[in-house]
Design an enzyme around this catalytic site. Structure first.
Site, mmCIF file in Angstrom:
data_model
loop_
_atom_site.group_PDB
_atom_site.id
_atom_site.type_symbol
_atom_site.label_atom_id
_atom_site.label_comp_id
_atom_site.label_asym_id
_atom_site.label_seq_id
_atom_site.Cartn_x
_atom_site.Cartn_y
_atom_site.Cartn_z
ATOM 1 N N TYR A 1 0.817 -1.203 0.000
ATOM 2 C CA TYR A 1 0.000 0.000 0.000
ATOM 3 C C TYR A 1 0.851 1.253 0.000
ATOM 4 C CZ TYR A 1 0.766 0.989 5.017
ATOM 5 O OH TYR A 1 1.328 1.323 6.227
ATOM 6 N N ARG B 1 8.290 4.115 -4.668
ATOM 7 C CA ARG B 1 8.374 3.130 -3.579
ATOM 8 C C ARG B 1 7.375 1.987 -3.812
ATOM 9 N NH1 ARG B 1 7.616 5.186 2.375
ATOM 10 N NH2 ARG B 1 5.465 5.372 1.634
ATOM 11 N N ARG C 1 -7.997 -20.795 -1.303
ATOM 12 C CA ARG C 1 -6.877 -20.480 -0.412
ATOM 13 C C ARG C 1 -5.730 -21.446 -0.671
ATOM 14 N NH1 ARG C 1 -5.135 -22.093 4.873
ATOM 15 N NH2 ARG C 1 -4.059 -20.412 5.955
ATOM 16 N N LYS D 1 6.426 -1.999 1.930
ATOM 17 C CA LYS D 1 5.244 -1.414 2.597
ATOM 18 C C LYS D 1 4.042 -2.350 2.451
ATOM 19 C CE LYS D 1 3.138 3.158 3.197
ATOM 20 N NZ LYS D 1 3.261 3.221 4.633
ATOM 21 N N GLU E 1 11.736 2.577 14.360
ATOM 22 C CA GLU E 1 10.869 3.666 13.888
ATOM 23 C C GLU E 1 9.588 3.683 14.693
ATOM 24 O OE1 GLU E 1 9.699 2.829 9.775
ATOM 25 O OE2 GLU E 1 9.756 0.697 10.206
ATOM 26 N N LEU F 1 10.933 1.344 7.208
ATOM 27 C CA LEU F 1 10.358 1.793 5.944
ATOM 28 C C LEU F 1 11.125 3.025 5.475
ATOM 29 C CD1 LEU F 1 7.963 1.197 3.980
ATOM 30 C CD2 LEU F 1 6.917 3.219 4.984
HETATM 31 N N1 PDD Z 1 2.780 5.118 7.245
HETATM 32 N N2 PDD Z 1 7.450 3.928 8.892
HETATM 33 C C1 PDD Z 1 6.321 3.199 8.884
HETATM 34 C C2 PDD Z 1 6.302 1.898 9.587
HETATM 35 C C3 PDD Z 1 5.172 3.682 8.220
HETATM 36 O O1 PDD Z 1 4.055 2.949 8.204
HETATM 37 C C4 PDD Z 1 5.225 4.957 7.575
HETATM 38 C C5 PDD Z 1 4.053 5.519 6.830
HETATM 39 C C6 PDD Z 1 6.436 5.684 7.620
HETATM 40 C C7 PDD Z 1 6.591 7.027 6.956
HETATM 41 O O2 PDD Z 1 6.640 6.911 5.555
HETATM 42 P P1 PDD Z 1 6.132 8.088 4.602
HETATM 43 O O3 PDD Z 1 6.881 9.317 5.021
HETATM 44 O O4 PDD Z 1 6.488 7.644 3.260
HETATM 45 O O5 PDD Z 1 4.651 8.222 4.840
HETATM 46 C C8 PDD Z 1 7.513 5.128 8.277
HETATM 47 C C9 PDD Z 1 1.605 5.566 6.551
HETATM 48 C C10 PDD Z 1 1.405 7.033 6.611
HETATM 49 C C11 PDD Z 1 0.400 4.774 7.057
HETATM 50 O O6 PDD Z 1 0.572 3.578 7.260
HETATM 51 O O7 PDD Z 1 -0.697 5.328 7.196
#
Ligand code: PDD
Length: 287
Positions: A33, A52, A101, A151, A183, A207
């Protein structure tokens, strides 16, 4: 109000949109996503998110059912249809619905990927009161899988982390692996000491945030030092300031870590300035 959403080539009211119960993301979290923010009705950092997404798909041997140009058009059309001035666009691509499945990946020749997009209207996203108050963080063990650079929609542990923070009276959690911060549950983590920003280096452990890349670039332009290295919670607790970044939070100051206030316990000037610079600069190049 009923939103219009996009599912497999069609724009539909959300109440009419359907995905199979055999979809690989539903059964196995086999999907990726992206979340892209919208300011002034325009997409922020779209290119970074599209690049990405391509990388996430490649790493999982999945293909995109649409080109990057089509993806941009779909994003724009949804934003327009739903009248979004400030908010988010959520995009998900899964390995599709093979009709049963099975742990084995379905044949990509016969199973089309599923693609879904929807908008989230968030008036006041840029002028958020949370940015003036700052966030309280707790630390938790990082129990996610080892490919956090992809992601994927496996978000159960981050979701549990958010609930642990809520239960502890905090706003979010920073995850710790082998003694070092990886993170936040849905954001990248930083502290500031003097004129230096410290954040974990890119690897499979985190990420590769699109907001992170832009903010570190702006920080360097603003003559701040950037150190990409491992850091501990104890180190961050002794910092002058801390903050997180993500597409939905932009730059958000952190004012407390595991009950220890940072500085005077209010959002610091450098994190606040970085937020302003990020919003200003990314609005200029929004599409
Ligand atoms: N999340 N680290 C993780 C684990 C994340 O899920 C996200 C983003 C980031 C920041 O990445 P970016 O700057 O590209 O949004 C770092 C999104 C916003 C979400 O899951 O809603």
């Amino acid at each position: 109000m009923t939103r219009n959403v996009y599912v497999n080539g069609e724009f539909l009211p959300e109440t009419e949109a359907k995905v199979s119960i055999f979809d690989r993301a539903f059964l196995m979290a086999d999907g990726v996503y992206e979340v892209t923010s919208v300011l002034d009705g325009k997409l922020i950092d779209f290119d970074g998110h599209a690049v990405r997404l391509e990388r996430s798909l490649n790493e999982l041997d999945m293909r995109s059912p649409v080109t990057k140009e089509q993806l941009l058009e779909i994003h724009r059309e949804l934003v327009e249809m739903n009248g979004i001035e400030e908010g988010l666009v959520y995009l998900q691509i899964t390995r599709g619905a093979p009709g049963d499945r099975d742990f084995v990946f379905p044949d990509p020749e016969t199973t089309e990927p599923t693609i879904v997009l929807f908008t989230q209207n968030k008036p006041g996203l840029a002028d958020s009161p949370a940015a003036k108050k700052g966030m309280k963080i707790i630390s938790i063990e990082d129990q996610r899988w080892g490919r956090r650079d992809i992601k994927t929609v496996q978000l159960l542990y981050p979701s549990m982390g958010k609930m642990m923070a809520k239960k502890a009276g905090a706003d979010d959690a920073w995850m710790v692996m082998d003694g070092y911060v990886t993170e936040g549950t849905s954001n990248n983590a930083y502290y500031i000491k003097g004129n230096t920003i410290v954040t974990r280096a890119l690897s499979n452990d985190i990420l590769h945030g699109i907001t992170r890349a832009a903010v570190l670039r702006f920080a360097a332009e603003a003559q701040m030092q950037v150190e990409e290295r491992n850091f501990t919670i104890e180190e961050a607790q002794k910092a002058d300031e801390a903050f997180i970044t993500s597409a939905s939070a932009f730059v958000m100051p952190v004012v407390e870590i595991d009950g220890v206030p940072l500085g005077d316990g209010r959002p610091g000037p450098k994190a606040t300035r970085l937020r302003e610079i990020y919003l200003e600069e990314s609005r200029k190049v929004a599409v």
